[in-house]
Design a protein around this motif. Sequence first.
Motif, PDB file in Angstrom:
ATOM      1  N   GLY A  58      -6.838 -22.534   5.979  1.00  0.00           N
ATOM      2  CA  GLY A  58      -5.459 -22.916   5.741  1.00  0.00           C
ATOM      3  C   GLY A  58      -4.759 -21.905   4.848  1.00  0.00           C
ATOM      4  N   GLY A  59      -3.438 -21.855   4.927  1.00  0.00           N
ATOM      5  CA  GLY A  59      -2.678 -20.922   4.111  1.00  0.00           C
ATOM      6  C   GLY A  59      -1.712 -20.130   4.968  1.00  0.00           C
ATOM      7  N   ILE A  60      -1.435 -18.898   4.556  1.00  0.00           N
ATOM      8  CA  ILE A  60      -0.477 -18.041   5.246  1.00  0.00           C
ATOM      9  C   ILE A  60      -1.143 -16.729   5.613  1.00  0.00           C
ATOM     10  N   TYR A  61      -0.920 -16.293   6.839  1.00  0.00           N
ATOM     11  CA  TYR A  61      -1.333 -14.954   7.256  1.00  0.00           C
ATOM     12  C   TYR A  61      -0.086 -14.083   7.369  1.00  0.00           C
ATOM     13  N   MET A  62      -0.202 -12.819   6.927  1.00  0.00           N
ATOM     14  CA  MET A  62       0.892 -11.859   7.085  1.00  0.00           C
ATOM     15  C   MET A  62       0.342 -10.531   7.581  1.00  0.00           C
ATOM     16  N   ASP A  63       1.088  -9.873   8.475  1.00  0.00           N
ATOM     17  CA  ASP A  63       0.792  -8.491   8.829  1.00  0.00           C
ATOM     18  C   ASP A  63       1.063  -7.602   7.622  1.00  0.00           C
ATOM     19  N   THR A  64       0.457  -6.402   7.644  1.00  0.00           N
ATOM     20  CA  THR A  64       0.603  -5.506   6.497  1.00  0.00           C
ATOM     21  C   THR A  64       1.889  -4.683   6.536  1.00  0.00           C
ATOM     22  N   ASP A  65       2.836  -5.058   7.390  1.00  0.00           N
ATOM     23  CA  ASP A  65       4.156  -4.431   7.347  1.00  0.00           C
ATOM     24  C   ASP A  65       5.231  -5.479   7.063  1.00  0.00           C
ATOM     25  N   ILE A  66       4.818  -6.528   6.355  1.00  0.00           N
ATOM     26  CA  ILE A  66       5.750  -7.581   5.966  1.00  0.00           C
ATOM     27  C   ILE A  66       5.923  -7.560   4.445  1.00  0.00           C
ATOM     28  N   VAL A  67       7.152  -7.379   4.005  1.00  0.00           N
ATOM     29  CA  VAL A  67       7.466  -7.356   2.576  1.00  0.00           C
ATOM     30  C   VAL A  67       8.050  -8.704   2.184  1.00  0.00           C
ATOM     31  N   ALA A  88      10.889 -13.126   4.048  1.00  0.00           N
ATOM     32  CA  ALA A  88      10.222 -11.827   4.044  1.00  0.00           C
ATOM     33  C   ALA A  88      10.832 -10.987   5.157  1.00  0.00           C
ATOM     34  N   LEU A  89      10.513  -9.692   5.155  1.00  0.00           N
ATOM     35  CA  LEU A  89      11.044  -8.791   6.172  1.00  0.00           C
ATOM     36  C   LEU A  89       9.899  -8.102   6.899  1.00  0.00           C
ATOM     37  N   HIS A  90       9.949  -8.163   8.224  1.00  0.00           N
ATOM     38  CA  HIS A  90       8.967  -7.473   9.056  1.00  0.00           C
ATOM     39  C   HIS A  90       9.517  -6.099   9.393  1.00  0.00           C
ATOM     40  N   LEU A  91       8.814  -5.036   8.966  1.00  0.00           N
ATOM     41  CA  LEU A  91       9.363  -3.688   9.075  1.00  0.00           C
ATOM     42  C   LEU A  91       8.956  -2.950  10.355  1.00  0.00           C
ATOM     43  N   TRP A  92       8.302  -3.641  11.277  1.00  0.00           N
ATOM     44  CA  TRP A  92       8.016  -3.085  12.610  1.00  0.00           C
ATOM     45  C   TRP A  92       7.297  -1.742  12.544  1.00  0.00           C
ATOM     46  N   ASN A  93       6.201  -1.689  11.810  1.00  0.00           N
ATOM     47  CA  ASN A  93       5.506  -0.426  11.632  1.00  0.00           C
ATOM     48  C   ASN A  93       4.989   0.161  12.946  1.00  0.00           C
ATOM     49  N   PHE A  94       4.674  -0.691  13.927  1.00  0.00           N
ATOM     50  CA  PHE A  94       4.173  -0.196  15.204  1.00  0.00           C
ATOM     51  C   PHE A  94       5.207   0.691  15.899  1.00  0.00           C
ATOM     52  N   MET A  95       6.481   0.443  15.621  1.00  0.00           N
ATOM     53  CA  MET A  95       7.541   1.233  16.241  1.00  0.00           C
ATOM     54  C   MET A  95       7.702   2.595  15.559  1.00  0.00           C
ATOM     55  N   ASN A  96       7.131   2.752  14.398  1.00  0.00           N
ATOM     56  CA  ASN A  96       7.342   3.957  13.588  1.00  0.00           C
ATOM     57  C   ASN A  96       6.398   5.081  14.019  1.00  0.00           C
ATOM     58  N   LYS A  97       6.581   5.573  15.243  1.00  0.00           N
ATOM     59  CA  LYS A  97       5.685   6.581  15.813  1.00  0.00           C
ATOM     60  C   LYS A  97       5.782   7.917  15.082  1.00  0.00           C
ATOM     61  N   ASN A  98       6.938   8.215  14.522  1.00  0.00           N
ATOM     62  CA  ASN A  98       7.129   9.494  13.833  1.00  0.00           C
ATOM     63  C   ASN A  98       6.797   9.413  12.350  1.00  0.00           C
ATOM     64  N   ASN A  99       6.221   8.289  11.958  1.00  0.00           N
ATOM     65  CA  ASN A  99       5.746   8.122  10.584  1.00  0.00           C
ATOM     66  C   ASN A  99       6.836   8.359   9.544  1.00  0.00           C
ATOM     67  N   GLU A 113     -11.125   1.440  10.193  1.00  0.00           N
ATOM     68  CA  GLU A 113     -12.135   1.837   9.213  1.00  0.00           C
ATOM     69  C   GLU A 113     -11.538   2.508   7.973  1.00  0.00           C
ATOM     70  N   LYS A 114     -10.256   2.757   7.962  1.00  0.00           N
ATOM     71  CA  LYS A 114      -9.683   3.534   6.861  1.00  0.00           C
ATOM     72  C   LYS A 114      -9.765   2.784   5.538  1.00  0.00           C
ATOM     73  N   LEU A 115     -10.002   3.548   4.490  1.00  0.00           N
ATOM     74  CA  LEU A 115     -10.161   2.983   3.152  1.00  0.00           C
ATOM     75  C   LEU A 115      -8.934   3.222   2.270  1.00  0.00           C
ATOM     76  N   GLU A 116      -7.966   3.926   2.779  1.00  0.00           N
ATOM     77  CA  GLU A 116      -6.725   4.120   2.034  1.00  0.00           C
ATOM     78  C   GLU A 116      -5.590   3.494   2.834  1.00  0.00           C
ATOM     79  N   PRO A 117      -5.275   2.233   2.567  1.00  0.00           N
ATOM     80  CA  PRO A 117      -4.181   1.573   3.290  1.00  0.00           C
ATOM     81  C   PRO A 117      -2.885   2.355   3.130  1.00  0.00           C
ATOM     82  N   SER A 118      -2.004   2.206   4.081  1.00  0.00           N
ATOM     83  CA  SER A 118      -0.711   2.883   4.012  1.00  0.00           C
ATOM     84  C   SER A 118       0.094   2.356   2.831  1.00  0.00           C
ATOM     85  N   PRO A 119       1.045   3.144   2.327  1.00  0.00           N
ATOM     86  CA  PRO A 119       1.909   2.647   1.248  1.00  0.00           C
ATOM     87  C   PRO A 119       2.596   1.335   1.619  1.00  0.00           C
ATOM     88  N   LEU A 120       2.978   1.186   2.887  1.00  0.00           N
ATOM     89  CA  LEU A 120       3.627  -0.056   3.306  1.00  0.00           C
ATOM     90  C   LEU A 120       2.666  -1.233   3.215  1.00  0.00           C
TER      91      LEU A 120
END
Length: 339
Positions: free
Chosen positions: A171-180, A295-306, A68-75
């Motif tokens: 059709g097209g491309i889907y990306m997670d929000t931790d992919i640069v 592109a690079l997947h930055l594994w945000n799920f692993m970033n428990k310590n933010n 529900e958050k309205l301010e996406p993370s910087p990543l």
Amino acid sequence: MIPIYFCHRELLGLLFKSQIVLTDPSEPPLKTVHKFMQKQLTSNVSKPLSSDVIIKSNTGIFFVETTEKLEPSPLAVCAVESASQTYPDRTIYFFMKGLTKNMTITKSSFYKAIPLLSSMENVNILPLDLEEVVQDTPLYPWYQKVNPAKEQYWKHVSSDGFRLAVIWKYGGIYMDTDIVSLKPVQEINFLAVQDYQIVNSAILGFQKHHQFLWDCMEDFVKNYRGGIWGHQGPGLVTRMIERHCGMTVFKGTEDIICRDFSILNTQRFYPVPYQTWERYFQVWNPKDSFNNSYALHLWNFMNKNNKRVIIGSNSVVENLFMKRCPRTYELIIKHASRK
């Protein structure tokens, strides 16, 4: 005050109806929908609009925020901006669950990400109605029965379902929000290998109505295990690749062809394994050119310590922000550092 307006649920197949009331008629609304709609929206026309007009088949790039958050993370903002920069001739669609049809967000509000992304020419921000997305797909009966409140990994599972349904529909491309994004993906129909045993679904691309995605959605429902992490995402596409292509092990650095789609090697998106994800927050090594990566997947799920982007650290992630999402770096990262 310059508000952002969002469409109702009849756009996108999904057709949204919308009516705009400008709080300041001297200034245009920040863009959150396809340019084609601007005239109808600002003239208070309230009529259904075809999803085929709003989303162009096979060219969209899709992101989703299922909380529900309205301010996406910087990543997340960086991911969308980098895609916008890498694919200037394609439209970027960012679906956000927290948005509602009557919501107003101003440039002066504490929300920074939405106005920033809305100012990008090829970025459209849309409210997420997951029920509408999965309608007319094998996921619809599942969605009607599932209880999100009882799902341990609902934000991940709902994202797993979203990507299959939206890419199958348009059709097209889907990306997670931790992919640069670094450079355009050349393949049209593709998945990518995470390691020698797993095909990940953090990024995927297929043409509209591709049979593989339909088969994946059927398996999603038939073998649903929402309480097992990754079962509906990488676990699903990995077992589907085994079923369709007879592959269980992925060795070497070459891309693989399976039927009419590619399975891209680990260097394309996952050159840094999740076990060593902190490497992205370490000092940039000139040898890390990532020349073979789209592109690079930055594994945000692993970033428990933010862990965050630190200005002046010369880390890999800081360099990525400066080069691939400079507006996010200037307006969000630097702004936060001044507080």
